[in-house]
Design a protein around this motif. Sequence first.
Motif, PDB file in Angstrom:
ATOM      1  N   TRP A   1       0.832  -1.206   0.000  1.00  0.00           N
ATOM      2  CA  TRP A   1       0.000   0.000   0.000  1.00  0.00           C
ATOM      3  C   TRP A   1       0.865   1.254   0.000  1.00  0.00           C
ATOM      4  CZ3 TRP A   1      -0.594   4.128   3.318  1.00  0.00           C
ATOM      5  CH2 TRP A   1      -1.680   4.955   3.048  1.00  0.00           C
ATOM      6  N   THR A   2       1.952   1.239   0.773  1.00  0.00           N
ATOM      7  CA  THR A   2       2.846   2.393   0.835  1.00  0.00           C
ATOM      8  C   THR A   2       3.491   2.653  -0.523  1.00  0.00           C
ATOM      9  OG1 THR A   2       3.301   1.933   3.149  1.00  0.00           O
ATOM     10  CG2 THR A   2       4.850   3.358   2.018  1.00  0.00           C
ATOM     11  N   LEU A   3       3.959   1.601  -1.174  1.00  0.00           N
ATOM     12  CA  LEU A   3       4.580   1.776  -2.486  1.00  0.00           C
ATOM     13  C   LEU A   3       3.558   2.236  -3.521  1.00  0.00           C
ATOM     14  CD1 LEU A   3       6.937  -1.320  -2.556  1.00  0.00           C
ATOM     15  CD2 LEU A   3       7.580   1.082  -2.268  1.00  0.00           C
ATOM     16  N   ARG A   4       2.354   1.683  -3.471  1.00  0.00           N
ATOM     17  CA  ARG A   4       1.300   2.100  -4.395  1.00  0.00           C
ATOM     18  C   ARG A   4       0.945   3.564  -4.165  1.00  0.00           C
ATOM     19  NH1 ARG A   4      -3.386   2.957  -3.474  1.00  0.00           N
ATOM     20  NH2 ARG A   4      -5.088   3.121  -4.929  1.00  0.00           N
ATOM     21  N   SER A   5       0.843   3.962  -2.915  1.00  0.00           N
ATOM     22  CA  SER A   5       0.514   5.349  -2.595  1.00  0.00           C
ATOM     23  C   SER A   5       1.610   6.299  -3.023  1.00  0.00           C
ATOM     24  CB  SER A   5       0.265   5.502  -1.096  1.00  0.00           C
ATOM     25  OG  SER A   5      -0.851   4.753  -0.708  1.00  0.00           O
ATOM     26  N   ALA A   6       2.853   5.865  -2.935  1.00  0.00           N
ATOM     27  CA  ALA A   6       3.966   6.714  -3.346  1.00  0.00           C
ATOM     28  C   ALA A   6       3.883   7.028  -4.828  1.00  0.00           C
ATOM     29  CB  ALA A   6       5.290   6.033  -3.026  1.00  0.00           C
ATOM     30  N   MET A   7       3.448   6.060  -5.602  1.00  0.00           N
ATOM     31  CA  MET A   7       3.381   6.263  -7.045  1.00  0.00           C
ATOM     32  C   MET A   7       2.077   6.958  -7.453  1.00  0.00           C
ATOM     33  SD  MET A   7       4.856   2.635  -8.250  1.00  0.00           S
ATOM     34  CE  MET A   7       6.207   1.915  -7.380  1.00  0.00           C
ATOM     35  N   ALA A   8       1.002   6.678  -6.755  1.00  0.00           N
ATOM     36  CA  ALA A   8      -0.304   7.211  -7.141  1.00  0.00           C
ATOM     37  C   ALA A   8      -0.507   8.659  -6.734  1.00  0.00           C
ATOM     38  CB  ALA A   8      -1.410   6.361  -6.538  1.00  0.00           C
ATOM     39  N   SER A   9       0.210   9.134  -5.739  1.00  0.00           N
ATOM     40  CA  SER A   9      -0.048  10.476  -5.217  1.00  0.00           C
ATOM     41  C   SER A   9       0.850  11.539  -5.839  1.00  0.00           C
ATOM     42  CB  SER A   9       0.136  10.474  -3.702  1.00  0.00           C
ATOM     43  OG  SER A   9       1.481  10.188  -3.389  1.00  0.00           O
TER      44      SER A   9
END
Length: 173
Positions: free
Chosen positions: A137-145
């Motif tokens: 989730w942290t890695l996904r959020s880093a890329m999505a935000s």
Amino acid sequence: LVLLKGFTLACSAAFVVASYLYLTRFGYLARGVALAACLLAATAHYFADYSTALMAEMLFGLLCVALLWRLDALRLSARQGVGTDLLTGLLLALPFLCRSIGIVFILLGLLLLRGWGRPYRRAGLVAGLLILPWVGWTLRSAMASRGDPVEGYYTDYLGWWMSFGPPVLGRVI
């Protein structure tokens, strides 16, 4: 709100009691010294503030004491098995799932287990599998935000850590 604050207060009380029991059970402090230390900590102004604030500090402290208790018990015990490794892996992962700085406990716990000649791979696998959803989730959020700075401020933990740059020995922040 009252239930959440009550939970934090219950974690605070359990943290103090568990700390006393841990310190005396494994012989780190004499009973009187441990009691004085825990009473001093429990009556400190900052401890009272954190005991009633809706923050993860008290739960994190309680989880850390539980993990330290487990590691010391394993150091002194000859018990081994799948159940032992599953519980150890769970207790290794819980501080990290409460606060990201808990990653230190996973690494050091596994190093301690290895140094004591205890099986550590299965516990490490369990801990890794338990923290994997949060890391994903942290890695996904880093890329999505990247497009929304407000969302990034609240979800991009990796970006926040990286904004400080690589750690440098001797540098004081």
